[in-house]
Design an enzyme around this catalytic site. Structure first.
Site, PDB file in Angstrom:
ATOM      1  N   GLY A   1      33.968 -57.651 -44.896  1.00 52.34           N
ATOM      2  CA  GLY A   1      34.078 -57.332 -43.480  1.00 52.34           C
ATOM      3  C   GLY A   1      32.792 -56.726 -42.954  1.00 52.34           C
ATOM      4  O   GLY A   1      31.733 -56.821 -43.580  1.00 52.34           O
TER       5      GLY A   1
ATOM      6  N   GLU B   1      32.836 -84.475 -36.201  1.00 54.69           N
ATOM      7  CA  GLU B   1      33.160 -84.010 -37.546  1.00 54.69           C
ATOM      8  C   GLU B   1      32.306 -84.700 -38.598  1.00 54.69           C
ATOM      9  O   GLU B   1      31.851 -84.067 -39.561  1.00 54.69           O
ATOM     10  CB  GLU B   1      34.654 -84.231 -37.829  1.00 54.69           C
ATOM     11  CG  GLU B   1      35.101 -83.911 -39.236  1.00 54.69           C
ATOM     12  CD  GLU B   1      34.934 -82.448 -39.613  1.00 54.69           C
ATOM     13  OE1 GLU B   1      35.045 -82.145 -40.818  1.00 54.69           O
ATOM     14  OE2 GLU B   1      34.676 -81.608 -38.732  1.00 54.69           O
TER      15      GLU B   1
END
Length: 604
Positions: free
Chosen positions: A101, A479
């Site tokens: 984090g 993509e």
């Protein structure tokens, strides 16, 4: 995007933690480290590089232990160096911490601690955590109280696991970053992701924001920050350990490309009846979306391309649809009562997508998480969840999850359009569902017969690669280009077919490969622009079910089986995935671990 693994009660904590780290390497591979506790002190090994660098003599000197923590890093604060690798320790050496984090207030905390005489040896935000714990221990608090006091002072996102010298207890907490507990008869595990410990146990507890955990060889407690006990359900994961291994393949990516037929079979199983014809989504019986007039999709990366696919289907049905990159979503919902916000996220832990989901919930709009992971944060926080059932995906470049997301969105789009007035009902539902039922076998055929490897050799070393498609093939072009650039490191761009002549054509030079996709129905724009690019010297690779349709504009052809035009993009996508894979292999790229990227982006 880092990976945490911890174990308590394991016969050999070193081996168990190393196994977990290897299973988590898709979350980060800049550096790695391990700390174990054997009742006589903490022993720590860490270094920059891949997890394999921890093996052999580097860890052989670690003592036998039953308690340990480990970490594999994807760098955010500070480059990948030995000093910046986790675990980080306090100045006394009595506290070891691993963290995933971002500590938003670390600069202020660091300044405060330096003022108290604490010296920092790394550039990371994580190092404030063990120093804070150490400070509160020196003030006379016990381990639990020192850990809680530290967590209370942290701002940002985190999953933390901590060891204190002389204690066989792991303390952990989560806020905005994933953390899951694994339970076995004689051991406990903590990890960022289930695959870390799947070969040891399939019984899990998904922790929630604000949870604080203390676990020793005989007990597990989960409380809130005030120390009040909280109850969390125990779930059983239906993934097998074999699904998270390479199974004899050189790369996870190729294994996962070739497992798409099985993944799609799981996605549609029990959900379609071509004879009726009918779609059955257990979570959403007919009428579930009555009153919805607007649909917002929020997603990132590959999931964003899948969302574009689903949005196009709903747009053509006459609904008001908006697709936003999650990081750009403002949470503007003019009519919350009649708006459905769909968060598309493979992991269910993507930080930007969770932020967009929470912004939507704040408006009281209805929210739905379309995800692969049962118990993920998105699945818990959204009003509803729809699972794509793709199974675990380890390769950083998403392949089978994109296919399963698109198919699930096809089903969701049909359910919504059947419930909503005045959406246009599909008059070929039976044909669509028959094509869906045949899709796994057709994907198997594409994979078995593809000429992608030979084509990759033919086009190796070109300056740029372009991908174009019209209508539903546009998100597939995006993509295809993303996969190519992710793992080959070559320049690649995807465009709507009609946009090529509005600027990008200036980049086309003699020999530039242009991959053009055709669905057999909406092909004119693609054919026209492919022909124009070819006139400028481009070499056109057509992906089509009929070579006769493209013989005047194509230099090479990758053939796909004939299918419903709304599904041909999935067959074309498999060909493009194989082109990317074989090109990257020719270039000797680290296919499963592309530079600077991690599988699950859990920090903003």
């Amino acid at each position: 995007m880092c990976g945490i693994i911890a174990c308590v009660g394991a016969d050999d904590a070193v081996d168990t933690v190393l196994t977990g780290l290897n299973n988590l390497e898709y979350r980060g591979y800049d550096s790695a480290g391990i700390a174990v506790q054997n009742g006589r002190g903490l022993a720590i090994r860490k270094r920059a590089g891949e997890i394999s660098d921890l093996s052999g003599s580097f860890v052989e000197s670690l003592p036998q232990a039953t308690v340990g923590i480990g970490h594999t890093r994807w760098s955010t604060h500070g480059p990948p160096t030995d000093d910046n690798a986790h675990p980080h320790t306090s100045r006394s050496g009595d506290v070891a911490v691993v963290h995933n984090g971002v500590i938003a207030n670390y600069a202020a905390l660091r300044e405060e601690l330096e003022g108290l005489g604490y010296e920092f040896t790394s550039e990371t935000d994580t190092e404030v955590i063990p120093h804070l714990v150490d400070r509160y221990l020196e003030d006379g608090l016990d381990g639990d109280a020192a850990f809680r006091r530290t967590v209370e002072r942290l701002e940002g996102s985190y999953a933390i696991a901590m060891l204190i010298e002389g204690e066989n207890t792991i303390r952990a907490a989560r806020q905005g970053s994933p953390l899951v507990v694994g339970l076995h008869d004689d051991a406990y595990y903590l990890a960022s992701d289930v695959p870390a410990f799947l070969e040891f146990t399939d019984r899990v507890i998904y922790l929630e924001d604000g949870d604080v955990v203390a676990v020793d060889p005989t007990s597990l407690s989960i409380t809130d920050l005030d120390g009040e006990p909280v109850e969390r359900d125990v779930d059983t994961v239906d993934w097998s350990p074999e699904e998270t291994g390479k199974g004899g393949y050189d790369h996870y990516m190729l294994k996962e490309i070739e497992s798409q037929p099985e993944a799609l079979s799981n996605t549609i199983r029990g959900r379609i009846d071509p004879d009726e014809p009918a779609i059955t989504l257990e979570e959403f019986p007919p009428g579930s979306f009555e009153g919805i007039t607007d649909v917002h999709f929020v997603a990132c990366g590959t999931s964003y391309h899948a969302a574009l696919y689903g949005a196009r289907l709903l747009d053509e049905a006459g609904l008001r649809v908006r697709t936003s990159r999650a990081s750009e979503y403002t949470g503007s919902v003019p009519d919350p009562e009649h708006t459905l916000v769909v968060a598309v996220t493979q992991s269910g832990e993507t930080a930007d997508t969770l932020g967009a989901l929470r912004a939507a919930k704040a408006t009281d709009a209805r929210t739905l998480a379309l995800t692969n992971v049962v118990g993920s944060t998105a699945a818990r926080e959204a009003d509803d969840a729809l699972y794509i059932r793709a199974g675990p995906e380890i390769g950083v470049a998403a392949t089978k999850t994109f296919s399963s997301q698109v198919v699930t969105l096809v089903l969701l789009a049909e359910r919504v359009r059947q419930d909503v007035e005045p959406a246009t009902e599909r008059d070929d539902l039976g044909a669509l569902l028959r094509a869906l039922s045949q899709l796994p076998d057709q994907l198997e055929e594409v994979i078995r017969t593809s000429r992608a490897e030979a084509l990759s050799r033919a086009y190796e070393g070109r300056e740029s690669y372009f991908f174009i498609g019209h209508r539903l093939l546009h998100p597939v072009a995006l993509e295809g280009a993303l996969k190519f650039k992710e793992i080959t490191y070559e320049h690649a761009e995807g465009f709507a077919s009609g946009e090529l002549k509005h600027g990008p054509l200036a980049l086309v030079t003699p020999g530039t490969p242009v991959f053009a996709m055709f669905d057999g129905v909406h092909d004119e724009k693609t054919r026209t622009n492919a022909t124009e690019a070819r006139a400028r010297g481009a070499e056109i690779v057509a992906i089509t079910a009929s070579e006769q349709r493209v013989e005047e504009c194509a230099d090479e052809v990758l053939v796909i089986p004939d299918t419903h035009p709304d599904l041909s993009g999935l067959l074309s996508n498999a060909q493009l995935q194989l082109v990317s894979y074989y090109t990257a292999r020719l270039l000797d790229r680290p296919i499963d671990k592309p530079r600077n990227l991690a599988k699950s982006v859990t920090v903003e």
